[in-house]
Design an enzyme around this catalytic site. Sequence first.
Site, short mmCIF file in Angstrom:
data_model
loop_
_atom_site.label_atom_id
_atom_site.label_comp_id
_atom_site.label_asym_id
_atom_site.label_seq_id
_atom_site.Cartn_x
_atom_site.Cartn_y
_atom_site.Cartn_z
N GLU A 115 13.62 3.13 8.73
CA GLU A 115 13.40 4.11 9.79
C GLU A 115 12.51 3.53 10.88
OE1 GLU A 115 12.23 7.92 8.14
OE2 GLU A 115 13.33 7.50 6.28
N MET A 146 20.33 12.35 7.34
CA MET A 146 19.08 13.06 7.06
C MET A 146 18.99 14.33 7.91
SD MET A 146 16.43 9.88 6.48
CE MET A 146 16.91 8.90 7.90
N THR A 147 19.82 15.30 7.57
CA THR A 147 19.95 16.53 8.36
C THR A 147 18.90 17.56 7.94
OG1 THR A 147 21.81 16.94 6.84
CG2 THR A 147 22.34 16.38 9.11
N TYR A 148 17.67 17.24 8.26
CA TYR A 148 16.53 18.12 7.97
C TYR A 148 15.33 17.65 8.79
CZ TYR A 148 16.39 14.24 4.61
OH TYR A 148 16.45 13.00 4.02
N GLU A 149 14.23 18.38 8.70
CA GLU A 149 12.98 18.09 9.40
C GLU A 149 12.98 18.52 10.86
OE1 GLU A 149 9.56 16.26 8.06
OE2 GLU A 149 10.56 17.97 7.11
N TRP A 158 17.13 15.53 -0.52
CA TRP A 158 15.78 15.01 -0.32
C TRP A 158 14.83 16.21 -0.48
CZ3 TRP A 158 13.38 10.58 -0.50
CH2 TRP A 158 12.02 10.58 -0.18
N ASN A 205 0.82 -1.22 0.00
CA ASN A 205 0.00 0.00 0.00
C ASN A 205 0.85 1.27 0.00
OD1 ASN A 205 -2.53 -1.38 0.14
ND2 ASN A 205 -2.11 -1.81 2.31
#
Length: 441
Positions: A231, A294-297, A419, A189
């Site tokens: 993750e 993942m150096t963001y958010e 990203w 899905n």
Amino acid sequence: MQIYIVKPGDTVISIAHSYGVSESRLAYDNEIFNGNLVVGQAIIILFPEVVYIIEDGDTLTGIADRFGTSVNQLLRNNSYLLNENFLLPGREIIISYESNTGNEDSTDISEPDLYQSDNKDIYIYGYAYPFIREDILEEASLYIDELLPFSYGFNEDGSLIYLNDDSLIQTAEQYGNRLRMVITPLDRNGRFNNQQVARLLSDENMQDILIGNIIETMPDEGYTALDIDFEFIPGEYRDEYVTFVGKMRERLNRSGYEVSVALPPKIASDQPGLLYEGIDYAGLGNAADSVFLMTYEWGYKYGPPMAVAPIPSVRRVLDYAVSEIPVDKIYMGIPNYAYDWELPYERGVTVAETIGNTEAVRRASLYGTEIEYDEQSQAPYYYYTVDGAEHVVWFDDVRSIRAKYELVEEYGFRGAGYWNLMREFRPNWMYVNDLLYSSTR
């Protein structure tokens, strides 16, 4: 190359005349539509060094050969040619740009010798979904080294859930980009399922089947490397995840493929939280060929308004990462999106709208506001009001992109990864072109 901050009364014509550059190219490079500038907007100014007037019978290959450059470099300098079927005689194209030109009245960028002497010291890749707009993908493909189609998943029996990646693969091959396969715990899905990760890490037979299916698929699709993006790994599977990545690397290296692993932005080994507890920076850094941070958010869809990747927060992650992982294994993440929050922010209620960085500037123009710049976060933002509701937008511009690449250089990382590539952001690519390709003639 310079960065200029728009002042009251400025126009595209006045800025272009002040710097002796083309009005149309200034507008094109900065995605300025109908001459609409925003006070506080950062625009990139590029200075042509060699210009050529197209003649009858010219081809890009012929022009590239004449000037000792490549067709791709001509397209990087003149990316509008991607949308044209033939070369128009009498039109100017830029063969090369001046590397760095100073001016006391603007923000001057004098890049380190690292970038000027060796344009491939920084390797760049970007993630993209199959539904990316073709024109956005083609333009980004000129400036990246590697494309990561997102994403393959897997079933409980270790079989792959395939991605409709044909168009992405075709574009990557057209522009000479390497291809990195991405595997995530997506179910049929299209949803992340960390229980699928728990099953995989508990079942060596399932792992062997999945690894075999990946090795069988990669050459058929033209992939040269694999990126593992798992993750929300349960903390009790921390060691098992390291072992799995090491097994994947050992098997794929034997077949000639590299393995990278995407890591959430940790600042300590024992950092609490589902996103962090199953991630061992040192172990995964040792197990994989490379890592993607993942150096963001920090600013995110459900969180309070703030910069997506504030530099002090990013630096804390980088400081921890380099204490656990060799710097030449690290790619630093760069976000290519923005958020628009309606105010007042209410936790559990407010949901920010995701927009692109170019769209953020257009929105500021539409609502007649001014762009501000937070010196601590090194990110632009602005407020506006519509239908009686106040909003705040945090985004990236060429100033904040510069700050991110300065970190890549400062720490000596292997490269940077976007990203993601899904949204237009031409000033970013113009900056990358000057940063990494200005010595290419």
